[in-house]
Scaffold this motif. Structure first.
Motif, mmCIF file in Angstrom:
data_model
loop_
_atom_site.group_PDB
_atom_site.id
_atom_site.type_symbol
_atom_site.label_atom_id
_atom_site.label_comp_id
_atom_site.label_asym_id
_atom_site.label_seq_id
_atom_site.Cartn_x
_atom_site.Cartn_y
_atom_site.Cartn_z
ATOM 1 N N LYS A 270 33.609 25.563 -26.742
ATOM 2 C CA LYS A 270 33.604 24.103 -26.849
ATOM 3 C C LYS A 270 32.506 23.466 -26.005
ATOM 4 O O LYS A 270 32.444 22.246 -25.899
ATOM 5 C CB LYS A 270 34.967 23.547 -26.414
ATOM 6 C CG LYS A 270 36.108 23.992 -27.309
ATOM 7 C CD LYS A 270 37.432 23.408 -26.824
ATOM 8 C CE LYS A 270 38.585 23.846 -27.723
ATOM 9 N NZ LYS A 270 39.874 23.295 -27.263
ATOM 10 N N LEU A 271 31.656 24.312 -25.413
ATOM 11 C CA LEU A 271 30.604 23.805 -24.530
ATOM 12 C C LEU A 271 29.226 24.101 -25.094
ATOM 13 O O LEU A 271 29.031 25.040 -25.857
ATOM 14 C CB LEU A 271 30.725 24.450 -23.138
ATOM 15 C CG LEU A 271 32.010 24.173 -22.368
ATOM 16 C CD1 LEU A 271 32.028 24.983 -21.089
ATOM 17 C CD2 LEU A 271 32.155 22.681 -22.065
ATOM 18 N N TYR A 272 28.285 23.253 -24.685
ATOM 19 C CA TYR A 272 26.876 23.463 -25.028
ATOM 20 C C TYR A 272 26.158 23.861 -23.745
ATOM 21 O O TYR A 272 26.379 23.271 -22.685
ATOM 22 C CB TYR A 272 26.275 22.183 -25.611
ATOM 23 C CG TYR A 272 24.777 22.258 -25.807
ATOM 24 C CD1 TYR A 272 24.217 22.950 -26.881
ATOM 25 C CD2 TYR A 272 23.910 21.638 -24.894
ATOM 26 C CE1 TYR A 272 22.846 23.022 -27.048
ATOM 27 C CE2 TYR A 272 22.542 21.706 -25.059
ATOM 28 C CZ TYR A 272 22.007 22.401 -26.138
ATOM 29 O OH TYR A 272 20.650 22.471 -26.299
ATOM 30 N N PHE A 273 25.285 24.870 -23.838
ATOM 31 C CA PHE A 273 24.596 25.396 -22.656
ATOM 32 C C PHE A 273 23.083 25.206 -22.813
ATOM 33 O O PHE A 273 22.520 25.450 -23.882
ATOM 34 C CB PHE A 273 24.896 26.888 -22.478
ATOM 35 C CG PHE A 273 26.326 27.191 -22.167
ATOM 36 C CD1 PHE A 273 26.737 27.407 -20.857
ATOM 37 C CD2 PHE A 273 27.284 27.251 -23.177
ATOM 38 C CE1 PHE A 273 28.069 27.684 -20.566
ATOM 39 C CE2 PHE A 273 28.612 27.525 -22.901
ATOM 40 C CZ PHE A 273 29.004 27.743 -21.588
ATOM 41 N N ALA A 274 22.444 24.788 -21.717
ATOM 42 C CA ALA A 274 20.981 24.676 -21.670
ATOM 43 C C ALA A 274 20.498 25.348 -20.396
ATOM 44 O O ALA A 274 21.133 25.221 -19.338
ATOM 45 C CB ALA A 274 20.550 23.215 -21.703
ATOM 46 N N LEU A 275 19.374 26.061 -20.491
ATOM 47 C CA LEU A 275 18.865 26.833 -19.360
ATOM 48 C C LEU A 275 17.593 26.226 -18.796
ATOM 49 O O LEU A 275 16.753 25.706 -19.537
ATOM 50 C CB LEU A 275 18.561 28.280 -19.788
ATOM 51 C CG LEU A 275 19.680 29.065 -20.468
ATOM 52 C CD1 LEU A 275 19.239 30.498 -20.702
ATOM 53 C CD2 LEU A 275 20.948 29.027 -19.652
ATOM 54 N N GLY A 276 17.457 26.333 -17.478
ATOM 55 C CA GLY A 276 16.216 25.951 -16.819
ATOM 56 C C GLY A 276 15.328 27.169 -16.615
ATOM 57 O O GLY A 276 15.616 28.270 -17.095
ATOM 58 N N LYS A 277 14.251 26.992 -15.863
ATOM 59 C CA LYS A 277 13.328 28.093 -15.606
ATOM 60 C C LYS A 277 13.897 29.018 -14.538
ATOM 61 O O LYS A 277 14.574 28.572 -13.610
ATOM 62 C CB LYS A 277 11.976 27.544 -15.146
ATOM 63 C CG LYS A 277 11.256 26.721 -16.206
ATOM 64 C CD LYS A 277 9.932 26.205 -15.667
ATOM 65 C CE LYS A 277 9.214 25.370 -16.721
ATOM 66 N NZ LYS A 277 7.921 24.832 -16.198
ATOM 67 N N LYS A 278 13.591 30.307 -14.677
ATOM 68 C CA LYS A 278 14.058 31.279 -13.689
ATOM 69 C C LYS A 278 13.428 30.958 -12.337
ATOM 70 O O LYS A 278 12.223 30.721 -12.235
ATOM 71 C CB LYS A 278 13.697 32.699 -14.126
ATOM 72 C CG LYS A 278 14.184 33.768 -13.159
ATOM 73 C CD LYS A 278 13.834 35.180 -13.643
ATOM 74 C CE LYS A 278 14.828 35.638 -14.671
ATOM 75 N NZ LYS A 278 14.705 37.107 -14.941
ATOM 76 N N GLN A 279 14.252 30.957 -11.294
ATOM 77 C CA GLN A 279 13.793 30.621 -9.954
ATOM 78 C C GLN A 279 13.174 31.848 -9.269
ATOM 79 O O GLN A 279 13.199 32.962 -9.788
ATOM 80 C CB GLN A 279 14.973 30.103 -9.121
ATOM 81 C CG GLN A 279 15.740 28.969 -9.787
ATOM 82 C CD GLN A 279 14.905 27.720 -9.970
ATOM 83 O OE1 GLN A 279 14.378 27.174 -9.009
ATOM 84 N NE2 GLN A 279 14.778 27.261 -11.209
ATOM 85 N N ALA A 280 12.627 31.622 -8.084
ATOM 86 C CA ALA A 280 11.983 32.703 -7.329
ATOM 87 C C ALA A 280 12.976 33.807 -6.966
ATOM 88 O O ALA A 280 12.602 34.980 -6.861
ATOM 89 C CB ALA A 280 11.326 32.136 -6.068
ATOM 90 N N ASN A 281 14.235 33.449 -6.781
ATOM 91 C CA ASN A 281 15.259 34.451 -6.429
ATOM 92 C C ASN A 281 15.951 35.027 -7.662
ATOM 93 O O ASN A 281 17.002 35.646 -7.564
ATOM 94 C CB ASN A 281 16.301 33.836 -5.495
ATOM 95 C CG ASN A 281 17.040 32.672 -6.159
ATOM 96 O OD1 ASN A 281 16.718 32.278 -7.283
ATOM 97 N ND2 ASN A 281 18.026 32.130 -5.473
ATOM 98 N N ASP A 282 15.358 34.796 -8.851
ATOM 99 C CA ASP A 282 15.855 35.300 -10.146
ATOM 100 C C ASP A 282 17.083 34.559 -10.654
ATOM 101 O O ASP A 282 17.640 34.933 -11.694
ATOM 102 C CB ASP A 282 16.164 36.806 -10.085
ATOM 103 C CG ASP A 282 14.901 37.640 -10.005
ATOM 104 O OD1 ASP A 282 13.836 37.128 -10.402
ATOM 105 O OD2 ASP A 282 14.977 38.796 -9.549
ATOM 106 N N ASP A 283 17.528 33.522 -9.958
ATOM 107 C CA ASP A 283 18.629 32.714 -10.480
ATOM 108 C C ASP A 283 18.115 31.818 -11.607
ATOM 109 O O ASP A 283 16.958 31.352 -11.574
ATOM 110 C CB ASP A 283 19.233 31.832 -9.375
ATOM 111 C CG ASP A 283 20.147 32.643 -8.460
ATOM 112 O OD1 ASP A 283 20.503 33.774 -8.839
ATOM 113 O OD2 ASP A 283 20.488 32.141 -7.370
#
Length: 345
Positions: A29-42
């Motif tokens: 029931k949720l929509y997911f959007a991703l940001g850019k991978k951070q320096a710590n791989d998060d």
């Protein structure tokens, strides 16, 4: 979340399951959007109720408004080094704890939530930037007694006046991704033509394949014809080893055979022989010998009568560029003659 893959599609598929235990709602029931991978791989992730997300897009579509960016409001707050930013309004509180990290809570829960966030943070902030509506006299009381330096600022009207100044940071995590990515009107106009373009591309590819097949056939046929031409050329010119300029060489050869060449001995012989063949055709004359030398032919002839030899001579004299000389002798019932054919220039 931390996902061991750099493939964007795989990250998007894995993120809901990586967050499933941390979410109160069903991931379907949720929509997911991703940001850019951070320096710590998060990888920062924004989740929003899917129905709310789709409904928002539909309202703007019906209004004829094109959305370029749809972002989380808390990420549009300004942020200073070693500091958190908090904005409160009548509905709730927004807390920005990092460039891509933020929280939202009801206004009344803020005094309880802030100490918990301080304890959970790897490095608590040294200061707080606190925004509240200019008329909200009790906003500062929500902070309680925190051991940090505090900078309080007020805004007039709507929090959008605060968000607008730092919208570029929020754009880094645009919720419009994948099939929801912004498409300009020009792209929509081109959409109906994509199938036509695809058919055209397929047709061109098929044409190229067919052309390639024809070229191979023509090349094979060309090799066969070249081989046949070389065979005929060698037969017409025994002993030849050079097959360059065969067409010009054969044209020159034919020209020589027709007597239109340069006047060589071979041409002269052929011209005289051709004339003799025409003149001897219907006459009772026998050729006993023939010698070619220095552009003339000497023939040893025998006939039943002198008139037959004279007839041959007269016919030869009527041919252009041929001069004849005839000497005769009579032996018993036979007439012998010596005929010379010369080519006149």
């Amino acid at each position: 979340v931390r996902i061991p893959s750099n493939n964007r599609q795989r990250q998007l598929q894995a993120a809901p399951y990586a967050l499933e235990d941390s979410l109160a709602s069903d991931i379907d029931k949720l929509y997911f959007a991703l940001g850019k991978k951070q320096a710590n791989d998060d990888i920062p992730v924004v989740t929003i109720d899917r129905q709310m997300f789709l409904s928002t897009l539909e309202q703007f579509r019906q209004a004829g408004i094109f959305i370029d960016t749809l972002a989380a409001d808390c990420l549009a707050l300004p942020l200073e080094k070693d500091s958190w930013t908090i904005l409160v309004d009548a509905n709730g509180a927004l807390i920005k704890t990092g460039t891509s990290k933020g929280h939202f809570c009801d206004r009344d829960i803020l005094p309880t939530l802030l100490p918990v966030l301080f304890k959970q943070a790897p490095q608590p902030p040294r200061s707080l930037l606190f925004y509240h509506e200019q008329q909200d006299a009790h906003a500062a009381e929500l902070l309680g007694s925190l051991d940090v330096s505090l900078q309080i600022q007020s805004y007039t009207g709507h929090p959008l006046t605060v968000f607008a100044g730092n919208l570029s940071d929020a754009r880094e995590l645009n919720l419009l991704q994948g099939k929801f990515a912004p498409k300009r009107e020009s792209s929509r106009l081109l959409q109906p033509w994509k199938s036509v373009a695809a058919v055209a591309v397929v047709w061109i590819v098929l044409q190229l394949i067919y052309a390639g097949f024809e070229i191979k056939q023509l090349q094979a046929r060309n090799q066969q014809l070249t081989s046949a031409i070389e065979t005929e050329f060698k037969r017409a010119n025994p002993g030849t080893r050079n097959f360059s300029n065969m067409q010009k060489r054969m044209e020159r050869r034919l020209q020589e055979l027709r007597g239109g060449g340069s006047g060589s001995d071979e041409e002269a012989f052929l011209e005289l022989l051709s004339g003799a063949a025409q003149s001897f055709g219907n006459q009772a004359v026998t050729i006993h010998g023939m010698v070619y030398n220095n552009k003339h032919i000497d023939m040893e002839l025998q006939a039943s009568s002198l008139q037959a030899l004279e007839s041959v001579k007269n016919k030869l004299n009527s041919i252009k560029n041929i001069k004849t000389t005839l000497s005769t002798s009579v032996e018993k019932d036979k007439v012998k003659g010596r005929l010379r054919l010369e080519r006149q220039s």
